[in-house]
Design an enzyme around this catalytic site. Structure first.
Site, PDB file in Angstrom:
ATOM      1  N   LYS A 164       0.871  -1.191  -0.011  1.00 10.00           N
ATOM      2  CA  LYS A 164      -0.161  -0.019  -0.081  1.00 10.00           C
ATOM      3  C   LYS A 164       0.959   1.283  -0.153  1.00 10.00           C
ATOM      4  O   LYS A 164       0.386   2.088  -0.630  1.00 10.00           O
ATOM      5  CB  LYS A 164      -0.927  -0.010   1.273  1.00 10.00           C
ATOM      6  CG  LYS A 164      -0.436   0.750   2.408  1.00 10.00           C
ATOM      7  CD  LYS A 164      -1.440   0.433   3.584  1.00 10.00           C
ATOM      8  CE  LYS A 164      -0.466   0.531   5.076  1.00 10.00           C
ATOM      9  NZ  LYS A 164      -0.207   1.643   5.337  1.00 10.00           N
ATOM     10  N   THR A 165       1.945   1.188   0.705  1.00  7.67           N
ATOM     11  CA  THR A 165       2.730   2.368   0.752  1.00  7.67           C
ATOM     12  C   THR A 165       3.535   2.671  -0.677  1.00  7.67           C
ATOM     13  O   THR A 165       3.567   3.805  -0.941  1.00  7.67           O
ATOM     14  CB  THR A 165       3.857   2.334   1.820  1.00  7.67           C
ATOM     15  OG1 THR A 165       3.390   1.824   2.929  1.00  7.67           O
ATOM     16  CG2 THR A 165       4.669   3.550   2.026  1.00  7.67           C
TER      17      THR A 165
ATOM     18  N   ASP B 204      -3.440   8.164   4.015  1.00  7.80           N
ATOM     19  CA  ASP B 204      -2.990   6.835   4.342  1.00  7.80           C
ATOM     20  C   ASP B 204      -3.632   6.019   5.612  1.00  7.80           C
ATOM     21  O   ASP B 204      -3.982   6.952   6.390  1.00  7.80           O
ATOM     22  CB  ASP B 204      -1.384   6.805   4.838  1.00  7.80           C
ATOM     23  CG  ASP B 204      -0.789   5.581   4.820  1.00  7.80           C
ATOM     24  OD1 ASP B 204      -1.261   4.402   4.236  1.00  7.80           O
ATOM     25  OD2 ASP B 204       0.531   5.654   5.289  1.00  7.80           O
ATOM     26  N   GLU B 205      -3.693   4.776   5.914  1.00 10.89           N
ATOM     27  CA  GLU B 205      -4.316   4.392   6.964  1.00 10.89           C
ATOM     28  C   GLU B 205      -5.671   4.917   7.070  1.00 10.89           C
ATOM     29  O   GLU B 205      -6.188   5.312   8.259  1.00 10.89           O
ATOM     30  CB  GLU B 205      -3.576   4.612   8.313  1.00 10.89           C
ATOM     31  CG  GLU B 205      -2.137   3.720   8.173  1.00 10.89           C
ATOM     32  CD  GLU B 205      -2.192   2.419   8.370  1.00 10.89           C
ATOM     33  OE1 GLU B 205      -3.281   1.670   8.188  1.00 10.89           O
ATOM     34  OE2 GLU B 205      -0.969   1.865   8.659  1.00 10.89           O
TER      35      GLU B 205
ATOM     36  N   GLN C 221      -7.996  -4.300   9.165  1.00  8.33           N
ATOM     37  CA  GLN C 221      -7.070  -3.914  10.088  1.00  8.33           C
ATOM     38  C   GLN C 221      -7.233  -2.449  10.954  1.00  8.33           C
ATOM     39  O   GLN C 221      -6.576  -1.773  11.503  1.00  8.33           O
ATOM     40  CB  GLN C 221      -5.474  -3.210   9.252  1.00  8.33           C
ATOM     41  CG  GLN C 221      -5.020  -4.896   8.648  1.00  8.33           C
ATOM     42  CD  GLN C 221      -3.629  -4.655   7.892  1.00  8.33           C
ATOM     43  OE1 GLN C 221      -2.609  -4.350   8.873  1.00  8.33           O
ATOM     44  NE2 GLN C 221      -3.502  -4.347   6.972  1.00  8.33           N
TER      45      GLN C 221
ATOM     46  N   ARG D   6       1.500 -10.354  10.265  1.00  3.31           N
ATOM     47  CA  ARG D   6       3.029  -9.782  10.567  1.00  3.31           C
ATOM     48  C   ARG D   6       4.114 -10.775  10.146  1.00  3.31           C
ATOM     49  O   ARG D   6       5.368 -10.475   9.845  1.00  3.31           O
ATOM     50  CB  ARG D   6       3.199  -9.261  11.723  1.00  3.31           C
ATOM     51  CG  ARG D   6       2.417  -8.243  12.743  1.00  3.31           C
ATOM     52  CD  ARG D   6       2.311  -6.974  11.846  1.00  3.31           C
ATOM     53  NE  ARG D   6       1.157  -7.212  10.904  1.00  3.31           N
ATOM     54  CZ  ARG D   6       0.830  -6.336   9.801  1.00  3.31           C
ATOM     55  NH1 ARG D   6       1.689  -5.460   9.662  1.00  3.31           N
ATOM     56  NH2 ARG D   6      -0.211  -6.320   9.123  1.00  3.31           N
TER      57      ARG D   6
END
Length: 727
Positions: A35-36, A220-221, A251, A608
């Site tokens: 995503k980044t 973002d997020e 998330q 993770r």
DNA sequence: TCCATTGACGTTTTT
DNA sequence: CGTCAATGGA
């Protein structure tokens, strides 16, 4: 212009997001789906292909770390300066707006930022002053109430209490608190956002200016945005701005803090021409791990729906260890880490992740015993340490003597004979005359409201501050900080403390001087009219600094599931998977999606892991002093059992009996010595190939071991004949 | 003003 | 069981 470098390394979905021609885009980015990268490439695409001026771009994140990373990566990709771009956190950008337009925002030029610790103190004091029973009206709850209202964009006068005396009381506390902040020129975190929103709301011409300037917004997020942040984005976008948001509803783990996952859904409703892109290809984890994550999260309702997949192999099975108790769990995990290290892997590739921070203790203990270096995330941060906050409080008073939070903090630190009595007289005076305490103190002196001794002490303090300000006006920042620490005699104050603490405190103060000396006024802060000191103080509040230790240290990483978000490790241990602990008791009891949020938290934990995921739970756990039997977490049942390999010791010895305290109590670790292999270890066999040790039986030459071979399946072998080798 | 004892309480945390 | 804050005595 050749733009292939922007698209070459992207998959189809990522390309679609980067090159979208829709006005708005909602990118649902699963864990580890890049995503980044999409965000950065979109930014570059806007500039290099659509020829949007960097000046017109605003990119917002939640943490300073994410913002810094974004700037850095954008810089790398674009090879031009990102300086004119607005990249920052919601709070950072709001702060900047308020500094630039302090007059329109109705703030004093030298307003200071209040952190949650200061906020708590102010509220507690206020509740006491009101004569309220602190057991009935806890400051923590008031703080929570106020912040929640602010996150929803509500000022006290806008809250309907509809005759509810309870609500009315909270609102009253909110009002008093706000008045007290306003008098002192203090702005808390939630207020930064709210005031930035109000700034535009009340000054349409300013809003127009920013709307026409910041035409392209990247968020973002997005699943973590609260109401006011969403409103702020909407307002800035207006009818013409273009918005791209990236997030993952699966998330969303900050609902308890005001984050509204619903914003993800609302985005499609509130904005027109929204292209929705799902990023589902995962570049992080092995197939088994992803399958487990997918299966788990499928138990949540109300999802936008995503299914992660990978082009990679299934990888190693997920292992599960059922420990007798929390000691056994820690022992096992540390043993696994020793094996990991024995295989030549690095310590910082392994992470132990838990639900509550208190769980770290035992792991620390066992790691210490095994002499393995570790690092615990989320400890106290540099600028939050008492000695640092004391020193900063002096600086804040120099900057703004009306800062009541700072004044209360240091008026008698070090002790200078200004006791509780004197301080409460000042408070009373301040309240009655609606003045900041500094001015109230001057008033008290003028009207002779204080006993001679207190008055003298107070005057000593006030001239100390005034002298500092005058003397240090032309000092460099480093010298100012140095000067304040000297003049305030903080060092000798702390030197009186018991040794160990004292040394680190004095050391920290020295470190503060270093930080100030090395501080370079950021251009954007200078643009916003801040001087070195003001900028330094703001930075101290807005980014409280590294937690501790350096990320690049070769240490095992210990952290809560919350702080694990955004990180990844080849080896991840999720520990304490017991009903009541994870999911947490409080989440099980409360309804309203709390349990689903816990499940998302578990999903975050699982995703993770890159290569190895090891889950564990204890059958008995000592909590709050008493032992309790724990059922394995319901989340464990939600992971298909074929993905999980259970590692379960078949002890010849009786299970440790509950509450046994005898020192000769056989610890599992001492039993292990007799066995040539340890549980979970990878071994190989001439015929069956390699596999994992999952159980033991017997002792001496009769020792048998159960090995789960990667190809041949599980087998019992007599160690004496099997000729197993470690691999 | 400072230290010691007692008592309540006990998710998650960034800004 | 441990921590932190509040209280009370010297």
């Amino acid at each position: 212009m050749d733009v292939s470098h922007l698209l070459d390394e992207l998959n189809e979905a990522q390309r679609k997001a980067v090159t979208t021609e829709s006005k708005h885009a909602l990118v649902l980015a699963g864990a580890g789906s890049g995503k980044t990268r999409v965000l950065i490439h979109r930014l570059a695409w806007l500039i290099q292909v659509e020829h949007v001026s960097p000046h017109s771009i605003l990119a917002v994140t939640f943490t300073n770390k994410a913002a810094g990373e974004m700037r850095e990566r954008a810089q790398d990709l674009l090879q031009v300066s990102t300086r004119s771009m607005w990249i920052g956190t919601f709070h950072g950008i709001a702060h900047r707006l308020l500094r630039m337009h302090w007059q329109e925002a109705g703030l004093p030029e030298n307003f200071q930022i209040l952190d949650s610790d200061d906020q708590h103190r102010i509220i507690r004091r206020l509740i006491k002053e009101e004569g309220l029973d602190e057991a009935h009206w806890p400051a923590r709850q008031a703080q929570w109430y106020i912040n929640a209202r602010k996150d929803e964009g509500q000022r006290p006068d806008a809250i309907e209490h509809m005759g509810n005396p309870m609500t009315a009381q909270w609102v009253r506390i909110y009002e008093l608190y706000q008045a007290s902040c306003d008098r002192a020129g203090l702005v808390d975190f939630a207020d930064l956002l709210l005031r930035a929103h109000e700034l535009w709301l009340h000054h349409p011409s300013l809003l127009d200016h920013y709307r026409s300037r910041l035409s392209h917004l990247l968020v973002d997020e997005f699943q973590d945005t609260n109401s006011i942040q969403y409103a702020w984005i909407r307002m800035l976008a207006g009818d013409d701005g273009s918005v791209l948001v990236v997030g993952d509803d699966d998330q969303s783990i900050y609902g308890w803090r005001g984050a509204q996952v619903e914003n993800v859904q609302h985005f499609r409703r509130d904005f027109t021409d929204v292209q929705v892109v799902k990023l589902e290809q995962n570049y992080r984890s092995s197939g088994n791990i992803l399958e487990a994550a997918n299966a788990l999260i499928a138990n949540n309702e109300d999802r936008m729906g995503k299914k992660l997949w990978t082009a990679d192999d299934k990888g190693a099975p997920i292992t599960l260890y059922s420990a007798f108790n929390e000691q056994d769990e820690a022992r096992f995990v540390v043993e696994q880490i020793e094996q990991w290290l024995g295989k030549g892997r690095r310590a910082n590739e392994a992470a132990i992740v838990y639900r509550t921070s208190a769980q770290s203790r035992l792991f620390e203990e066992y790691l210490l015993k095994a002499s393995i270096a570790y690092r615990v995330y989320g400890g106290q941060r540099f600028f939050e340490r008492a000695e640092i906050k004391d020193a900063l409080a002096y600086l804040r008073l120099i900057q703004n003597p009306n800062d009541d939070a700072a004044l209360e903090r240091v008026i008698n630190t070090p002790t200078r004979g200004i006791g509780q009595k004197t301080i409460s007289i000042l408070r009373l005076q301040a309240r009655e005359s609606s003045l900041p305490m500094w001015q109230a103190a001057q008033e008290c002196a003028r009207q002779n409201l204080l006993p001679a001794r207190a008055l003298t002490a107070l005057q000593v303090f006030m001239s100390l501050i005034t002298d500092m300000r005058e003397r240090m006006q032309d000092f460099t920042l480093g010298n100012q900080v140095q000067g304040v620490i000297e003049d305030s005699q903080l060092v000798s104050h702390y030197e009186k403390e018991p040794t160990e603490k004292m040394e680190s405190r004095v050391e920290n103060l020295r470190e503060l001087v270093n930080a100030a000396t090395a501080f370079v006024l950021p251009v954007e802060d200078a643009d916003a009219g801040m001087d070195d000191l003001q900028s330094f103080l703001s930075h101290a509040s807005l980014e409280a600094g590294e937690t501790q230790g350096e990320a690049w240290d070769d240490c095992v990483q210990l952290m809560t599931l919350h702080s694990a978000k955004g990180l990844e490790f080849p080896m991840v241990f999720i520990v304490g998977l017991e009903d009541g602990l994870f999911p947490h008791q409080r989440s099980v009891m409360e309804s309203g999606g709390r349990l689903e949020e816990e499940r998302r938290l578990c999903y975050v934990g699982i995703t993770r892991a890159r290569e190895h995921l090891c889950l564990s739970h204890a059958e008995v756990r000592r909590m709050f002093g008493s032992e309790s039997h724990c059922r394995p977490s319901r989340f464990l049942n939600e992971i298909p059992s074929e993905l999980i390999q259970e590692i379960r010791p078949r002890m010849q010895v009786q299970r440790p009996w509950v509450g046994a305290r005898s020192p000769e109590y056989p610890k599992p670790s001492s039993i292990k010595q007799d066995w040539p292999f340890s549980l979970g270890e990878t071994v190989s066999h001439k015929k069956f190939g390699s596999g994992t040790v999952i159980s033991f039986e017997g002792s001496g030459e009769h020792t048998r071991v159960q090995v789960n071979f990667n190809h041949a399946g599980a087998k019992w072998l007599v160690v004496a004949y099997a000729n197993l080798t470690r691999s």
